[in-house]
Write an enzyme that holds these catalytic residues in place. Structure first.
Site, PDB file in Angstrom:
ATOM      1  N   GLU A  15      -1.651  -2.995  15.979  1.00 45.73           N
ATOM      2  CA  GLU A  15      -3.072  -2.643  15.944  1.00 45.73           C
ATOM      3  C   GLU A  15      -3.875  -3.761  15.274  1.00 45.73           C
ATOM      4  O   GLU A  15      -3.487  -4.285  14.232  1.00 45.73           O
ATOM      5  CB  GLU A  15      -3.225  -1.335  15.167  1.00 45.73           C
ATOM      6  CG  GLU A  15      -4.633  -0.788  15.103  1.00 45.73           C
ATOM      7  CD  GLU A  15      -4.694   0.548  14.369  1.00 45.73           C
ATOM      8  OE1 GLU A  15      -5.721   1.225  14.467  1.00 45.73           O
ATOM      9  OE2 GLU A  15      -3.701   0.905  13.691  1.00 45.73           O
TER      10      GLU A  15
ATOM     11  N   LYS B 106     -10.034   3.341  20.347  1.00 47.42           N
ATOM     12  CA  LYS B 106      -9.319   4.368  19.587  1.00 47.42           C
ATOM     13  C   LYS B 106     -10.183   5.615  19.478  1.00 47.42           C
ATOM     14  O   LYS B 106     -11.379   5.535  19.180  1.00 47.42           O
ATOM     15  CB  LYS B 106      -8.983   3.828  18.199  1.00 47.42           C
ATOM     16  CG  LYS B 106      -7.986   4.648  17.402  1.00 47.42           C
ATOM     17  CD  LYS B 106      -7.577   3.899  16.137  1.00 47.42           C
ATOM     18  CE  LYS B 106      -6.537   4.643  15.320  1.00 47.42           C
ATOM     19  NZ  LYS B 106      -6.152   3.898  14.106  1.00 47.42           N
TER      20      LYS B 106
ATOM     21  N   CYS C 198      -1.941   4.225  17.020  1.00 50.14           N
ATOM     22  CA  CYS C 198      -1.601   4.616  15.649  1.00 50.14           C
ATOM     23  C   CYS C 198      -1.886   6.085  15.346  1.00 50.14           C
ATOM     24  O   CYS C 198      -1.138   6.964  15.717  1.00 50.14           O
ATOM     25  CB  CYS C 198      -2.317   3.693  14.658  1.00 50.14           C
ATOM     26  SG  CYS C 198      -1.588   3.728  12.986  1.00 50.14           S
TER      27      CYS C 198
ATOM     28  N   SER D  80      10.161  -7.314 -21.412  1.00 45.95           N
ATOM     29  CA  SER D  80      10.395  -6.655 -22.702  1.00 45.95           C
ATOM     30  C   SER D  80      11.831  -6.203 -22.887  1.00 45.95           C
ATOM     31  O   SER D  80      12.229  -5.842 -23.990  1.00 45.95           O
ATOM     32  CB  SER D  80       9.486  -5.430 -22.824  1.00 45.95           C
ATOM     33  OG  SER D  80       9.907  -4.413 -21.917  1.00 45.95           O
ATOM     34  N   GLY D  81      12.599  -6.177 -21.798  1.00 45.65           N
ATOM     35  CA  GLY D  81      13.937  -5.614 -21.885  1.00 45.65           C
ATOM     36  C   GLY D  81      13.967  -4.126 -21.614  1.00 45.65           C
ATOM     37  O   GLY D  81      15.028  -3.500 -21.665  1.00 45.65           O
TER      38      GLY D  81
ATOM     39  N   ALA E 135      12.836  -0.653 -19.045  1.00 40.43           N
ATOM     40  CA  ALA E 135      13.115  -0.312 -17.651  1.00 40.43           C
ATOM     41  C   ALA E 135      12.078  -0.875 -16.689  1.00 40.43           C
ATOM     42  O   ALA E 135      12.423  -1.371 -15.601  1.00 40.43           O
ATOM     43  CB  ALA E 135      13.191   1.204 -17.505  1.00 40.43           C
TER      44      ALA E 135
END
Length: 733
Positions: A44, A113, A174, A356-357, A359
Site C-alpha cells: 500500500e 480505498k 489493507c 545499568s545492569g 532488566a
C-alpha cells in the site's frame, strides 16, 4: 488447466524517499519477471511510502508519485505483467489512497480505498477520503504529462474488478479485508478468482495470527487466490512493518515471506491452477445459490490472457505450515531490524546505551547484539545492500567487512555504566559482563562528583542540604535527590554520544538509546528527562513480563548467558542508599506489581475502561482473592498516579510500537495530560459500589472460612504483593 504464476512483495520503503522506493519497486518487478510471474503486487502507498502522514496533504507528494509512475510505465517494466502500484491520487477536490493497476505500459484501472484505517496508529481520514460510489466506475482524466507520455487520456476509476480473457482479478486494500462486510465476499460471487491486497500493516506482538486467519477465512468457504503484500522495515516512524507477504489458495497457505528481515526487497512466488478455485466454488451449493442473485459489481475488460493452459515445467505450490515467531523472537528480531533501518538511514555512526545492569537496559543491549548478529548473517548470505551499509557505518577499509558480530558491535555500540554511591557492585558487574558478551565498547563512569557539585550549588543558593528518606529526609528531599542522579545520566549520555566518536577519531555521532518499558510509562514510573529520554527506544512499548521472558530466551538463543542472572534479579532503580534493613525495589516504589500494571493497561486502552468499568471488571477477575474495598483501593491508586504522571507521555522518547496498550500520546493514545488526580466523581461512584457490595456480603452471610481464605491469599498471583501507597511511588515527577 489454467496455470497462473503470481509474485507478491515485502518492500522496505522509506516515506518521501522516492529514489529509494522506485529502486525497490523496479527490483521487485525484475525479480517477478525473472521468475515468470504475470501478476506483481506491491505494498500500500509503496511509491510514496506509507508513513508520509501530513506530507500526503502536499501537492508535491502526489505530483512526485505520478512522476515515478510515469517512469515505470514509459519503460518496459509492465510489459507482459499486471502490476499493482500504491500511491495517492487527487480526483476533483478529493484525495484518495489508490492502487493503480497497470499492464503493457497502460493504466487499466484505478481502485480507490473504500474503508480507511482510522484507529490506533492510523489516521487515514486525516489525509484521504473514502470512496463511496460502489455501483459504478467513473471516468478519471489523467494528468497531462501522464496522458501525453502514455497516449492515454482517461482511465476507469472506482470500485470494480478487471475481467481478463481467462480469469478475473480485483484489488482489496489493507483495512478492507477486516471490514464487517469485506469487498472480497461479493467480488467472489461476481467471479473474481484472484484478490490482491496491498497493505501497510505494522508489527505488534502476537498479531500475525489475526492477519493470516483473515486471508485464510477470505478463501476457505468461497474459494479464490488471495495475494498479500506488505511493507517491511522502518519507513521513518515508530512502526515496524513486518512483511509476511503471502499467497493463500482456497484456505491453504501456499507461499509465505519473512516477517522480519534486513532485505530491502523480497519477492514471494506462487504457482497456482485456477481450476482448483472453480472446482471448489462449483461444489458449494450455497455459493452457487448466492452467486445467482448477486449484486453486480462493475468491471473493466482487459483483452489479455494471464494463464497458461499446460506446462510440465511449472510445479504447483503446495500447502505450507504457517511460520510463526515466538513472542521472544519477535522482541529480538522486530526491534533489531527497526534499529538497523534507523541507524543506516539516520546518518549516525552507532548507538550509545546507558547500561545499568538491570532488566530493561540489558534487554536493549541484547536487541542491539541481535541486530549485529543479523547484519553479519545477512552479509554471509550475500546481501550486498546490508554489506555496503555495514561497511559505511562500521568504517571498514581495504575490502574488509563484518564477519563477526562482536567485532562489529565494538565498532558501532557504546555502553556506559553510570554508577553512583547508591549503585551495587552486582549491577556494575552484570553490566560489564553483558557488554563483553555482546562485544560493546564499555565504560564505567562514576557520577558522584557531578551530583556533589550540583548539591553544593543548591546548598550555596538555599542554605539547605536535602537528605534521603532513609536518613530522615522528607518525600520531597528524597525525590529530588533521586531525580538529580537520573537526569545527570541523561546529560552525560548525550555528551558521550556526541564526543566519544571524536575521541576515537571517528566521524559522525551516536544515537542514544532509551530503555523504559511500557508498564513504567503507563504508571509514570520514570523521571522526566532522565536517561529514559533518548533518541529512540526499542522497548518502550513492551511489557516487563514480556521482557523478562525475552531475557531468559536470549540468554540461550543469542548466546548472552549473563542475561539469566539479570532476569532473576529484583527490579530496582538504585537511586536511594542501600542499607542493611532497606533496599529500593521498583514494585514497592510503584505501589503495584508489573503484573497488575499489564492488567490495568489492557483494561484502560484495549477495553476502554474508565475507573468504574475497571473496578467492576476487576471485582470479577480478582474477587476470589480481594474484597471490593481492596480492589477499589488498587484502582484508585492506579488512576491517581496514571493521571498525575500523564504529562510525561508528552515527552516520551519515540518508541518501537509493539503493544496494544502503549500509553504513547503522540498518535496512539490520544488523551489529555492535565487531570483532576482525585477523580472526585468517579471515585465517589466506586465508593458507592463498594458500599453496596459490602452490604450484599453482609446480607448473604459470607462464611468466616471464606474470609480467612481471602486473608490468606493476599499477595498471591500478583495481587496484594505490594500494599497500595507503600514506598515512594512518586519517583520521577
Amino acid at each position: 488447466m489454467r496455470l497462473l504464476k503470481t509474485a507478491t512483495c515485502n518492500l522496505n520503503q522509506w516515506a518521501m524517499d522516492f529514489d529509494c522506493n522506485l529502486k525497490n519497486i523496479k527490483e521487485s518487478i525484475a525479480k517477478a519477471k525473472e521468475a515468470g510471474a504475470v501478476i506483481r503486487l506491491g505494498p500500500e502507498l509503496e511509491i510514496t511510502g506509507y508513513g508520509c502522514e501530513d506530507h500526503f496533504l502536499e501537492l508535491d507528494t502526489v505530483n512526485h508519485a505520478w512522476e515515478c509512475l510515469k517512469e515505470l510505465l514509459v519503460g518496459d517494466w509492465t510489459d507482459g505483467i499486471l502490476c499493482s502500484f500504491g500511491m495517492p491520487v487527487i480526483k476533483g477536490s478529493e484525495r484518495y489512497n489508490c492502487q493503480i493497476l497497470c499492464m503493457n505500459r497502460k493504466i487499466i484501472m484505478i481502485r480507490p480505498k473504500m474503508w480507511l484505517a482510522n484507529d490506533g496508529n492510523y489516521r487515514e481520514l486525516r489525509w484521504f477520503t473514502a470512496w463511496k460510489q460502489r455501483d459504478q466506475l467513473v471516468n478519471f482524466q489523467l494528468p497531462k504529462e501522464i496522458s501525453e507520455a502514455l497516449s492515454q487520456d482517461s482511465v476507469p476509476f472506482g470500485y470494480g474488478y478487471i475481467q481478463f480473457l481467462d480469469t478475473a482479478v480485483a484489488a482489496e486494500i489493507c483495512e478492507e479485508l477486516f471490514a464487517p462486510i469485506p469487498p472480497h465476499a461479493e467480488l467472489a460471487l461476481n467471479g473474481v478468482e484472484v484478490f490482491m491486497n496491498a497493505s501497510g500493516s505494522h508489527h505488534q506482538l502476537r498479531k500475525l495470527d489475526i492477519r493470516l486467519r483473515a486471508f485464510i477465512g477470505a478463501t476457505h468457504t468461497r474459494g479464490g487466490v488471495y495475494m498479500y503484500s506488505n511493507q517491511q522495515g522502518c519507513d521513518g516512524g515508530r512502526l515496524y512493518y513486518d512483511g509476511c507477504a503471502s499467497v493463500v489458495v482456497n484456505g491453504d497457505l501456499v507461499a509465505q515471506g519473512s516477517q522480519f528481515s534486513l532485505k530491502d526487497v523480497e519477492v514471494v512466488i506462487a504457482q497456482i491452477d485456477l481450476e482448483a478455485v472453480a472446482s471448489l466454488r462449483g461444489s458449494i451449493s450455497s455459493f452457487q445459490e448466492q452467486a445467482s442473485c448477486k449484486t453486480r459489481v462493475p468491471f473493466v475488460e482487459a483483452r489479455y490472457n494471464l494463464c497458461q493452459s499446460f506446462n510440465l515445467k511449472m510445479c504447483l505450490s503446495s500447502p505450507l505450515k504457517i511460520k510463526y515467531h515466538s513472542p521472544e523472537e519477535e522482541i529480538a528480531f522486530g526491534p533489531g531490524c527497526w534499529l538497523w533501518d534507523y541507524l543506516r538511514r539516520s546518518g549516525a555512526s552507532g548507538f550509545l546505551l546507558p547500561l545499568s545492569g538491570g532488566a530493561d537496559s540489558s534487554s536493549v543491549a541484547a536487541i542491539v547484539g541481535c541486530m549485529c548478529q543479523l547484519v553479519v548473517k545477512e552479509i554471509a548470505n550475500g546481501d550486498e545492500q546490508v554489506k555496503a551499509d555495514a561497511i559505511r557505518i562500521g568504517q571498514y577499509k581495504d575490502g574488509q567487512y563484518p564477519t563477526d558480530s562482536r567485532e562489529f558491535a565494538k565498532r558501532i555500540f557504546y555502553t556506559v555504566f553510570m554508577g553512583s554511591e547508591n549503585s551495587s557492585e552486582a549491577t556494575k558487574s552484570r553490566a560489564k559482563v553483558l557488554a563483553d558478551e555482546i562485544g560493546a565498547w564499555h565504560l564505567d563512569v562514576s557520577i558522584d562528583g557531578v551530583i556533589s557539585a550540583l548539591l553544593s550549588l543548591f546548598q550555596t543558593v538555599t542554605g539547605k542540604q536535602p537528605q534521603y528518606k532513609v536518613d530522615g529526609g522528607s518525600n520531597s528531599e528524597n525525590l529530588g535527590l533521586q531525580n538529580i542522579q537520573a537526569r545527570i545520566r541523561m546529560v552525560l549520555a548525550f555528551m558521550f554520544a556526541s564526543l566519544l566518536p571524536w575521541v576515537h577519531n571517528k566521524p559522525g555521532f551516536y544515537l542514544v538509546l532509551g530503555s523504559s518499558n511500557v508498564d513504567e510509562a503507563l504508571r509514570g514510573y520514570l523521571t522526566k528527562y532522565d536517561c529514559s529520554s533518548a533518541d529512540i527506544n526499542p522497548i518502550g512499548s513492551i511489557s516487563k513480563q514480556d521482557l523478562r521472558t525475552f531475557l531468559r530466551w536470549a540468554a540461550t538463543h543469542l548466546g548472552y548467558a549473563s542475561l539469566a542472572e539479570i532476569e532473576a534479579a529484583p527490579p530496582t532503580a538504585e537511586l536511594e542508599p542501600i542499607r542493611s534493613d532497606y533496599s529500593q525495589l521498583d514494585e514497592v516504589d510503584m505501589g503495584m506489581t508489573y503484573e497488575e500494571l499489564s492488567v490495568y493497561g489492557r483494561l484502560r486502552k484495549i477495553f476502554r475502561c474508565g475507573p468504574i468499568s475497571m473496578f467492576k471488571n476487576l471485582c470479577y477477575r480478582w474477587g476470589a482473592k480481594l474484597t471490593p474495598q481492596e480492589v477499589a483501593d488498587k484502582v484508585k491508586h492506579f488512576f491517581k498516579y496514571y493521571s498525575i504522571n500523564r504529562h510525561k507521555m508528552t515527552v516520551l522518547t519515540p518508541s518501537y510500537h509493539a503493544e496494544s496498550y502503549s500509553p504513547e500520546d503522540n498518535r496512539f493514545d490520544l488523551r489529555q495530560f492535565l487531570y483532576n488526580a482525585t477523580w472526585p466523581y468517579q471515585f465517589r461512584k466506586i465508593d458507592d459500589l463498594v458500599h453496596e457490595l459490602d452490604g450484599d456480603r453482609v446480607h448473604l452471610g459470607e462464611s468466616s472460612e471464606l474470609d480467612k481464605l481471602r486473608d490468606a491469599s493476599q499477595g498471591g498471583g500478583g495481587m496484594g504483593v505490594v500494599a497500595a501507597g507503600s514506598g515512594n511511588p512518586n519517583v520521577g515527577l
